[in-house]
Design a protein around this motif. Structure first.
Motif, mmCIF file in Angstrom:
data_model
loop_
_atom_site.group_PDB
_atom_site.id
_atom_site.type_symbol
_atom_site.label_atom_id
_atom_site.label_comp_id
_atom_site.label_asym_id
_atom_site.label_seq_id
_atom_site.Cartn_x
_atom_site.Cartn_y
_atom_site.Cartn_z
ATOM 1 N N SER A 229 -28.742 12.835 -50.062
ATOM 2 C CA SER A 229 -27.790 11.443 -50.431
ATOM 3 C C SER A 229 -26.355 11.301 -50.412
ATOM 4 N N SER B 39 -32.391 8.024 -49.484
ATOM 5 C CA SER B 39 -31.091 7.382 -49.206
ATOM 6 C C SER B 39 -30.862 7.288 -47.872
ATOM 7 N N GLU C 6 -32.717 5.904 -45.653
ATOM 8 C CA GLU C 6 -33.059 4.561 -45.316
ATOM 9 C C GLU C 6 -32.498 3.748 -45.922
ATOM 10 N N GLN C 7 -31.887 3.950 -47.244
ATOM 11 C CA GLN C 7 -31.248 2.917 -48.005
ATOM 12 C C GLN C 7 -29.787 2.683 -47.377
ATOM 13 N N ASP C 8 -28.990 3.797 -47.289
ATOM 14 C CA ASP C 8 -27.884 3.681 -46.706
ATOM 15 C C ASP C 8 -27.506 3.230 -45.312
#
Length: 498
Positions: free
Chosen positions: A366, A411, A413-415
């Motif tokens: 992350s 994270s 995928e999120q970032d």
């Protein structure tokens, strides 16, 4: 006879005479109050903290506020704002504002005064960085970590270098809209709908608009899919386009290519260079490693190496980099070589801080993904990070990867602004080859099974799919392309029936 203006002063710190020109500050403020149009010229470059004298910074801030509200900024309109200012009282009160406008000739040199004020503020910032470096190096009460101190010093120097960038920091909607229009104009003029950095692959460019600045892109796939090959193809294509555009007389800011920094944590620099030259010369890399080259093949290889000696592609093959060290090196390359794209091969080989490492691998990943996204925004370049996928793919009948397959942390995928998966059906189809090859002794069922396998093999041979699983700026979907296994080279797929 006119009395000289009592310019305020600031005591030098620790006996140092800091770089400053209080007279230039006063002259600029006077010019801004005489003609408010001067303010419009300097507001993009000068900020209140650039003034050596704090009072001058406060006066400048109030002038900027009034002009921004489309109101007149004069000694009269500013007077109530400084009626109770202690520093102003020491200089005789708000009458000091009128004294600043006492020299109309200051209008002539207003722009030069602004440039000088900014340059002197930069020098003071450098003095501050230098003082911090000296104090940090002399302080042995904490754990001695020279590498970390060097990284922090480089970060602060980079911040000093970038603080005058008018594109950094807070932007008005007008400025943001202007930048958006320029980006759209660049896409229109490129002839290929590219607003970012070209990948050199027309169909991929059409789906993504190229790789846009400040974006974090994740390129993921299982081993054997060709992640590194696609990354090296993209790196070469972007750097080559930049070199060709400059040779053609196209301005740097109008080029859809870019110098590229390639952080190779898995392969050495010479192995990566060998792969790129093999792709471009179309000489089988295995022959290059074993030396089994014909004279013609060696000539092609040598010619490709000569043609690319000026290629703006910079390879850092330092193993075991931390995310902090990678960001420091990227900033240095940006400063030295004006890199326009960063590629990391691959994300899971980076390490986080000691604290994050102690919190578990998920937290560490992350931290790394957030660090890469921050790097993209800080340098204003696209960052392409390669990533491994979990083994869950292999346990499914359909081997096409999904976002849930991204390894070790959600994270990533999120970032990410864009997530790309490389998938080659050919890779898995090879494992399904019938054990019985027709030789006249096979059964009808065995012959049929082989013919079905062979027909499918012809369909999938030398083909790859890039799956756009996430895209903040556009639609998801699949891009089909050609993959030449001999040279590990991706290219556009010819239209159906061509």
């Amino acid at each position: 006879m006119a009395q000289p203006i009592p310019f305020p002063t600031q005591e030098p710190q620790e006996g140092l005479s800091l770089p400053q020109n209080v007279e230039a500050e006063a002259a600029l403020l006077g010019a801004m109050m005489i003609d408010n149009r001067v303010a419009e010229d300097v507001l993009q470059k000068i900020r209140p903290e650039h003034f050596f004298e704090p009072l001058h910074g406060r006066i400048y801030e109030q002038i900027a506020h009034l002009v921004g509200d489309n109101r007149l900024a004069t000694p009269v309109t500013l007077r109530p704002l400084f009626a109770n200012d202690p520093a102003m009282k020491e200089l005789g009160g708000p009458a000091y504002l009128a004294q600043l406008t006492g020299n109309p000739a200051s209008l002539i040199g207003a722009r030069s005064f602004a440039d000088q004020i900014y340059d002197l503020a930069q020098l003071r910032a450098l003095v501050d960085v230098g003082r911090g470096m000296v104090e940090g190096a002399l302080d042995t009460s904490q754990d001695i970590n020279p590498s970390k101190q060097i990284e922090q010093a480089e970060l602060r120097l980079y911040q000093v270098a970038e603080q005058g960038d008018s594109e950094a920091g807070v932007k008005s909607f007008t400025r943001a809209a202007t930048l958006a229009v320029k980006q759209a104009e660049k896409a229109m003029n490129s002839g290929g709908g590219i607003s970012g950095i070209t990948t050199g692959l027309s169909d991929l460019n059409a789906s993504t608009g190229g790789f846009n600045r400040s974006d974090l892109l994740i390129l993921a796939g299982r081993p054997g899919m060709g992640k590194t090959s696609l990354a090296t193809n993209i790196a070469f294509n972007a750097a080559k386009r930049y070199m060709d555009d400059l040779d053609a007389g196209i301005a740097e800011e109008k080029s859809i290519g870019a110098p590229v920094a390639f952080f190779s944590l898995e392969m050495s620099a010479d192995q990566l260079a060998m792969r790129i030259l093999s792709e471009q010369a179309e000489v089988v890399s295995e022959k290059l490693r074993t030396g089994q080259l014909s004279n013609a093949e060696f000539q092609k290889f040598a010619r490709a190496a000569g043609d690319l000696e000026r290629l703006p592609l910079y390879i850092d093959d330092t193993p075991g980099l931390t995310i902090a060290a990678l960001r420091t090196r990227a900033r240095r390359l940006k400063r030295q070589h004006k890199i326009g794209m960063v590629i990391v091969d691959y994300l899971q080989l980076l390490t986080g801080s000691a604290k994050a490492s102690g919190d578990g691998r998920v937290q560490e990943i992350s931290e790394i993904s957030r660090g890469l996204k921050t790097l993209a925004k800080e340098l204003h370049v696209p960052v392409l990070a390669l990533s491994q996928l979990s083994r869950a793919v292999e346990s499914r009948e359909d081997k096409r990867p999904q976002l849930s397959d991204l390894r070790e942390s959600g994270s990533i995928e999120q970032d990410a602004d864009i997530v790309l998966f490389v998938y080659r059906d050919e890779y898995y189809h090879d494992f399904k080859a019938p054990t019985k090859i027709p030789d006249g002794t096979e059964t009808a069922e065995e012959r049929m099974a082989y013919e079905e396998w062979q027909a499918r093999q012809l369909e999938v041979a030398n083909k790859a799919t890039v799956i756009i699983a996430k895209q903040r700026h556009g639609a998801t979907g699949s891009v089909h392309m050609r993959f030449d296994r001999q040279f590990t080279k991706f290219s556009d797929l010819a239209p159906e029936g061509y």
